[in-house]
Design a protein around this motif. Structure first.
Motif, short mmCIF file in Angstrom:
data_model
loop_
_atom_site.label_atom_id
_atom_site.label_comp_id
_atom_site.label_asym_id
_atom_site.label_seq_id
_atom_site.Cartn_x
_atom_site.Cartn_y
_atom_site.Cartn_z
N LEU A 191 0.35 100.35 56.55
CA LEU A 191 0.73 99.71 58.10
C LEU A 191 0.66 100.85 59.00
O LEU A 191 -0.08 101.11 60.11
CB LEU A 191 2.01 98.96 58.30
N ILE A 230 -2.17 101.49 62.05
CA ILE A 230 -1.62 101.56 63.34
C ILE A 230 -2.18 103.01 64.34
O ILE A 230 -2.48 102.94 65.34
CB ILE A 230 0.12 101.31 63.71
N ASP A 231 -1.79 104.08 63.42
CA ASP A 231 -2.09 105.30 64.08
C ASP A 231 -3.47 105.62 64.11
O ASP A 231 -4.06 106.20 65.26
CB ASP A 231 -1.58 106.46 63.22
N LEU A 287 -4.17 103.99 67.55
CA LEU A 287 -3.97 104.86 68.55
C LEU A 287 -4.57 106.01 68.81
O LEU A 287 -5.17 106.31 69.88
CB LEU A 287 -2.65 105.08 68.30
N GLU A 299 -14.98 99.67 68.56
CA GLU A 299 -15.14 99.05 67.36
C GLU A 299 -14.15 99.53 66.37
O GLU A 299 -13.62 98.63 65.42
CB GLU A 299 -16.32 99.26 66.96
N ARG A 353 -6.87 97.05 64.63
CA ARG A 353 -5.75 96.21 65.00
C ARG A 353 -5.92 94.87 63.94
O ARG A 353 -4.80 94.51 63.55
CB ARG A 353 -6.29 95.82 66.32
N VAL A 382 -4.16 96.06 60.72
CA VAL A 382 -2.84 96.21 60.78
C VAL A 382 -1.99 94.78 60.91
O VAL A 382 -1.15 94.63 59.99
CB VAL A 382 -2.45 96.55 62.27
N ASP A 383 -2.54 93.62 61.42
CA ASP A 383 -2.14 92.36 61.43
C ASP A 383 -2.01 91.82 59.94
O ASP A 383 -1.06 91.47 59.46
CB ASP A 383 -2.84 91.63 62.31
N LEU A 443 3.55 97.56 71.01
CA LEU A 443 3.97 97.79 69.63
C LEU A 443 4.98 97.11 69.30
O LEU A 443 5.18 96.46 68.12
CB LEU A 443 4.09 99.18 69.51
N LYS A 470 4.43 93.33 68.81
CA LYS A 470 3.84 93.33 67.51
C LYS A 470 4.81 93.22 66.23
O LYS A 470 4.87 92.54 65.41
CB LYS A 470 2.78 94.27 66.92
N HIS A 487 6.68 90.11 66.44
CA HIS A 487 5.85 88.94 66.12
C HIS A 487 5.76 88.91 64.69
O HIS A 487 5.87 87.65 64.05
CB HIS A 487 4.40 89.42 66.38
N TRP A 488 6.06 89.96 63.62
CA TRP A 488 6.22 89.97 62.26
C TRP A 488 7.43 89.63 61.83
O TRP A 488 7.54 89.21 60.72
CB TRP A 488 5.63 91.43 61.72
N ARG A 544 -2.24 95.17 75.67
CA ARG A 544 -3.39 96.15 75.29
C ARG A 544 -4.54 95.78 76.44
O ARG A 544 -5.02 97.10 76.69
CB ARG A 544 -4.19 95.32 73.98
N GLY A 558 -1.90 108.85 75.11
CA GLY A 558 -1.52 107.63 74.46
C GLY A 558 -1.40 107.63 72.89
O GLY A 558 -1.27 106.69 72.11
N ARG A 559 -0.72 108.95 72.54
CA ARG A 559 -0.80 109.09 70.99
C ARG A 559 0.75 108.51 70.87
O ARG A 559 1.72 108.76 71.40
CB ARG A 559 -0.82 110.67 70.83
N ALA A 560 1.04 108.41 69.44
CA ALA A 560 2.21 107.57 69.03
C ALA A 560 3.22 108.62 69.24
O ALA A 560 4.36 108.16 69.55
CB ALA A 560 2.07 107.62 67.25
#
Lengths: 157, 157, 157, 157, 157, 157, 157, 157, 157, 157, 157, 157
Positions: free
Chosen positions: C25, C29-30, C33, C56, C62, C65-66, D33, D36, D39-40, D62, D81-83
């Motif tokens: 996960l 995600i990273d 990003l 793409e 994404r 990730v889900d 983030l 999400k 959401h989980w 997004r 926009g890095r983690a």
């Protein structure tokens, strides 16, 4: 649980329409299950054509099943479409287990369609005064099933 | 009729895979019928949410039913998905007749999903050496049903 | 809160599969990003091609990730995909701040893809006996990331 | 690398608008983030409704993230926009790890939306004279986030 | 013919907004014609990428042309977008005849975009008090053209 | 019920923006009802063209109605769009009962559009300092209604 | 730059076909610009019908413009579709500036279509032996323009 | 089997048209196979652009293959598109095995397109009097292949 | 050219997986060519059904061809799908030239599907330890081809 | 204006059917306005579900409004759907101003649906002999509103 | 009414092309009516396949009818497609009344297609010098009808 | 051939319903042919509007034709929709040959619609007791034709 859904129909009219809808529900569920059974088990030179045609019957059956069950709910009658209820009360003529030759499948589908249409015709009469809204639904289902009956029967000529 | 469909599996592997598929078939047909029954009979403040969610379960069940039955046919085993067969052999836990409160519906769907997943887990093991193609199908179905199991169970917290 | 989601896996299998999923996960995600960061900061004659190709990769990341997070939930493990967790635990190789030349971007993406694939390969092995359903998901993600790895690497030739 | 992208803004205006955009960028990435994560991990009787609603927030976040980052690029400012940058600089109020009850989730999302809207309102004022094009983008994002703020807050009544 | 379309603007405001719109109209028509010219005549290793990117510029230009012309009509000013008017009054920097190397095309498009954006920036200021509706349209066009300016310029790095 | 929706606006700004939105709401609902009334009752050689054009006006009105009402809610102001409120407070010029000749319909629609635009122009000014987000929405609605005003007026020439 | 695109036509055939295509190119670009000009400036009771019909002409013109220009490129001839070239060499009959009554617009479009068709008819003959591929394209364009010519002319009866 | 499909062409015309179609069939099948081979094996900085462009060539080739083969059948000539026939009779120039640099791929595709176009040009002449319907098909295929030839060749400049 | 694409597989695993993929590639390309050949040359009362069914087989074959070739590339093995390679190394049973009766076509397709499935089954075993990602792809292809095998064989009953 | 639309109904039948349609028209317009009012003003934990469900009711109401009004026109009766007419003559039970708790909204919608259905049931009887075409339309509207009545009522259980 | 539509053709060419188009028009209308008649009246084991295939013929016929009639109008010739004209002047071979066996239907459709194609072939020759635009249309129609002729004839083998 | 399609209707009911359907069939086919004839031959300032409106009538007519003919087949009555039968038995009022002024076209279409509706009204009564399913179909067709009758008649005011 006491009935949580009220109806704009009189109790008597509700009873007549409810019975017509519950009867149609199990017939149409079984018609869909029979069509799927035939869809998987048909063999013969007409395999592909019959296989595809059966899925159209499945689609129609499923649409009608939902319309009929939700009409029952709309007049305050709980619909029962569980496997056991279907197995015990449907007025269809059934379908043999195992692989089936295409000609046999066509004949069996014609018989099942005829049986369901006959039952629907009686219910159209029965609901005429009880509930024209329910009757209108049964007329539209009969129109389509009679069309399919012709198309399947035409293959027997 | 003698078997018109040959298989690339050995008779033994065919028997193991065929049994796993026939068992899954009736479970999934019944899961779909139960979900529809619940879809029509649920009442309570969560009506709309549960009503919609049940139709997603119906859609998934129907897709899986077709995949499983056609996999059986593909290995030369005639699938049996008729109402009576479903009523007699499904390993689901069933569903009460009449209107049902939303909380009760959620609990019953969680139980039915758990029962079907448990049966599928055993069939994944059983088919590993018999037929990796059948196993792969059962894995993909289990993945989705376990996801749905979480989503339904989350509503009970 | 005590765990509201039960699992059909044994506690041990759940632990192994849960760790594999949590690790995947944060990596994915990273990766998403990083791909977005590169999408905005790439310059050079290949700008447009690389800019589009990165989106793409974002889309794939994404989706994965889900799938990974919901698989964790499905086996009763709470997934953690918050920014701080990602920043601290991801096994990617990162991405420089500021505008980046297209060749540099391609090289960096190839390295990040390779790092994620390597980690996934180890998790595929780890989950084989713990949970074939989880393993199947990791295999499908790896298949796509290795395809992307080829496509990005091909641009370095 | 020296700055490869020129701007039609004056250096000062570029600096003001760039800061507003970079601040908005990390806020919106983190909002996505967090949505999400929620959401989980949401559980409770409103699970399905909240679960779906959170994905709409993810989608909006997004879209806005991309618009904001590309606006920064358009005025010659490299977006970050890095983690790690997100984890360290976002003005959101965060989200607890582990499973979360639906009511708690709703409250937390309302707080995070409020925090982001407050920051955006200040940036709308800041960019009015610096760059009306950037301001117009921030207004459109605020319009949507305030609409969502109402919808989430309405569930607390 | 005397003016058949009335306006809710004062004559003065109508004059200012009308001039801004007519100027933008010819600039944007010419930008579209230039982009098509380049679309057909570009050669070089980046041919396909530039060829496709130019058609996106054509699509945007045409959309903006229609919005600007119809805004002029909406305030009672007859727009003039005929070839001769465009050839004589556009503030673009033009495009050489014959086949053009891809690098040359990129540079020329960057220059044309910069010229149109500069003119639009002045018109945004000019229409602020005259007509905020017209200003809002010019802001949205500028936002997109500045985004494209960055994307084309990024290829020169 | 005390107000369950908070606002990021000051009480005064909320009052100004709320009044502008409530006024726009009833005007736009009435515009849609008038357009439908005309859609059904127009006769004359231009029947088909005007009949279709009126439905486009209905579609736009309905979209704007929703945007305006939800913007009111977003700033904590309960919108009122009930028939009686509309009948009593709309600033439109109304529409005669019974069949109407096409020329008369065109003239009446032009008058109603002009009335609504005039009211909107005043509200754009009023909300400038109170709430730029609300102002931006009113500008976008005015832009479209002025475009329609031109198109309907052009038919009178 | 020396010609980078070779041709399978003989130099003479290339010259004939190239001239036919370049001539058609400017005619069709101008036809599209004229149709747009009319689209914005038409007034009268037929406004809406003519306004919409003109946009269909614009769409067709733009499609043909691209087909013709790319056919020129395909035979190694650089197409020239810049505003000045169009303004100076098109064989259309032009269009007056300012608002135009619908009847006038119809008449002017009929004349422009007739002029372009006449020129195309001559080019069909000219390219018959030079290049049947180019001829086939000109035939297909003529077929559509003659159909449009009938439709516009029918409105004059 | 004696020929089950009759033709409206004379035997001689059928022979000429049939030969032209069979020749075109193998050329186009091979062009599609070559394009796919290149699609998989191209490497270099232009990888992505060339990779995508090759799939467009595959799509066109496959469409033309079907049109040509079905035209042969329509005139009573059995088409032969089997691998061995293609390998032995195609007039293409082939493609090297193994990974290929992007520049090499572009050059090779240009050569193959040129070879197929040359053969098609001869067949257009050959079928002019034999069958204008077949000729018309070959003209439309040539039109597209010459367009692609320009686009691929443009990348070599 | 030395191999520009690296692999995460060991050289031995790469060799095993590469061989399985190259073998599958030529089989599937040939299956698609055979299906097209049959699509054009089938005659008999079942013409339309078989003609359509063959195109579905073509579509599947082409999808699988691409997946297999790109998987080879992903593990650093250059795929070879040229006509001559296919003609010489495919393990299909081929297809007769000229018009073919529908019953003959069905029989031949069943034989070709059986041959390809048999080869795939062996490759599934061979790749199990070498590369589970490759194995998973081969399983999914086999699943579909065995389904098609049943459907074609069912027509022979 | 004297009545420009003739009818195939007798004057008496026209009067009966016309009254039924005009009555249905105002009821359905008001149902739509009430649903929108509720859509904006609902608060409570069921906010999202009720908010969405109300928009489905709006959509249905608007469709029925158009069908009913156009049926009136079709039998030569001018329909009146203006705000004042609706406010004065609708047989709905109305809706309170201001924010409303979700449970209150559900109850109020159930009451309004019941009121409209009761009125429609009477009109179905009234139009049976007057005009079966009008009756059929009213039956179809009632069918849907009774279905919605069940769905809303189910939430009260 | 004197002829309101002028033509770019000479009177003689117009006469030749007009006759060819009017003749094609009645043939194609009748072909469509015959196909529909067969679509409804076919019986036999091939019912479904032939029933569907006939509707494709109907669709093609209707498309061609419109193209031919509008081409006549485009050259200033009023087309006549009324039932009586069709019944009296079509060169088709007709279709028997009453139910028809599938084999008979196939044979009759082949004959009708052959008759129409023969007439079209003559008209292609006749219009070559008169009007290449009309000829091109007739060629494209013939191409499709000859393709259909093969497909229907193939079923007789 | 003896009748291959059985019916669930009594012979008498079948006769009544069959006659109503056959009569409707020829009327509707002719209505469609008349509408197409008018579509091609209309001239006048309303050309475009009437031309488009006629195609909507064609589309409706064709849909109804199919429904009516298939309903006849469904009750075992062979439908006859051949050109000669239509020309001899349709109860429409026909359409003049040659170009027609728009006003004349509108008037003629109104008359033809009125004639068909009158005949349908009689058949609705006739089939009420014979077959409610057939009656329901005729009611739905009448509903649409009366709607169109209003729309065409409205243009005469």
């Amino acid at each position: 649980m006491s009935n949580p859904i009220t109806s704009t129909l009189s109790p008597e009219a509700q009873k007549v329409a409810g019975a017509a809808l519950q009867g149609s529900l199990v017939d149409l569920i079984d018609l869909g299950l029979i069509a799927k059974q035939a869809h998987w088990n048909v063999v013969g030179s007409q395999f592909r054509s019959v296989h595809l045609q059966l899925d159209e019957l499945v689609t129609d059956s499923r649409t009608f099943v939902d319309e009929v069950a939700e009409r029952a709910a709309a007049i305050g009658v709980s619909p029962d479409g569980r496997a056991e209820t279907v197995a015990k009360t449907a007025s269809t003529v059934g379908f043999e287990g195992g692989w089936q030759q295409d000609g046999t499948v066509v004949a069996k589908i014609v018989q099942n369609l005829a049986a369901v249409v006959t039952a629907l015709r009686a219910r159209i009469e029965a609901t005429e005064s009880a509930d024209p809204v329910t009757q209108d639904l049964l007329i539209s289902i009969t129109a389509r099933l009679e069309q399919l009956h012709w198309m399947w029967q035409a293959q027997q000529a």
